[in-house]
Design a protein around this motif. Sequence first.
Motif, PDB file in Angstrom:
ATOM      1  N   SER A 158      -1.621   9.521   2.606  1.00 53.82           N
ATOM      2  CA  SER A 158      -2.554   8.555   1.765  1.00 53.82           C
ATOM      3  C   SER A 158      -2.235   9.310   0.321  1.00 53.82           C
ATOM      4  N   THR A 218      -5.037   9.091   6.062  1.00 55.56           N
ATOM      5  CA  THR A 218      -5.822   8.383   6.308  1.00 55.56           C
ATOM      6  C   THR A 218      -6.292   8.668   7.705  1.00 55.56           C
ATOM      7  N   SER A 271       1.028  -1.273   0.345  1.00 57.75           N
ATOM      8  CA  SER A 271       0.006   0.047  -0.135  1.00 57.75           C
ATOM      9  C   SER A 271       0.955   1.104  -0.062  1.00 57.75           C
ATOM     10  N   ALA A 291       1.685   5.291  -0.844  1.00 55.99           N
ATOM     11  CA  ALA A 291       0.807   6.588  -1.207  1.00 55.99           C
ATOM     12  C   ALA A 291       1.441   7.094  -2.350  1.00 55.99           C
ATOM     13  N   HIS A 310      -1.820   7.624   8.430  1.00 52.12           N
ATOM     14  CA  HIS A 310      -0.695   7.185   7.481  1.00 52.12           C
ATOM     15  C   HIS A 310      -0.977   7.995   6.375  1.00 52.12           C
ATOM     16  N   THR A 312      -2.048  14.477   2.491  1.00 59.60           N
ATOM     17  CA  THR A 312      -3.077  14.192   2.680  1.00 59.60           C
ATOM     18  C   THR A 312      -2.841  12.753   3.750  1.00 59.60           C
TER      19      THR A 312
END
Length: 126
Positions: A62, A56, A13, A15, A60, A54
Motif C-alpha cells: 500500500s 493492506t 490502484s 501503491a 498487497h 506497508t
Amino acid sequence: MPTHSALIAKADSAAPVYLFSKEDWEGVDGLPTDLMAMATAQNFTGQSGQMVLTATAGGHVSGVLFGLGAGADALAVAALSANLPAGAYEIARSGGHTQAQIANAWADGAYRFDRYLSDKADPPKL
C-alpha cells in the motif's frame, strides 16, 4: 506510450512510492501515518537502497519509502524495481529526479532476460 513491460500508462490502484535522499528525509512530514510508523520502526534514514513497505490487510503493498542516499544518481531507483513484488506503483515523491530518469532506472531494474524460460518475469509496473 510506454515501451517496456514494466512501464504502463495507467493503473486502477497503484501503491505510492516516495523517494527520499538522506538530506530530504530529515524533518519530513505529511506522509501516511502507517508509512511513517513503519519507517520509524525500521529506522529509515534515506540511505541508498533502504526500503520500507506497508501493506493492506489483504497483503498487497500500500506504500513504499525508498532511500536514494546522497540523491544525485537516479539509477538508485533500479534497485527499487529489482526488489519490489509484482504490482502497480506510482511515484508520489520524485526525490528531485525527472519522470524520464525514474522511468529509465525503473526499467533497468525490472528487466529480466527470460526469452528461454517457460516462466516469464512479471516485473513491478510503474
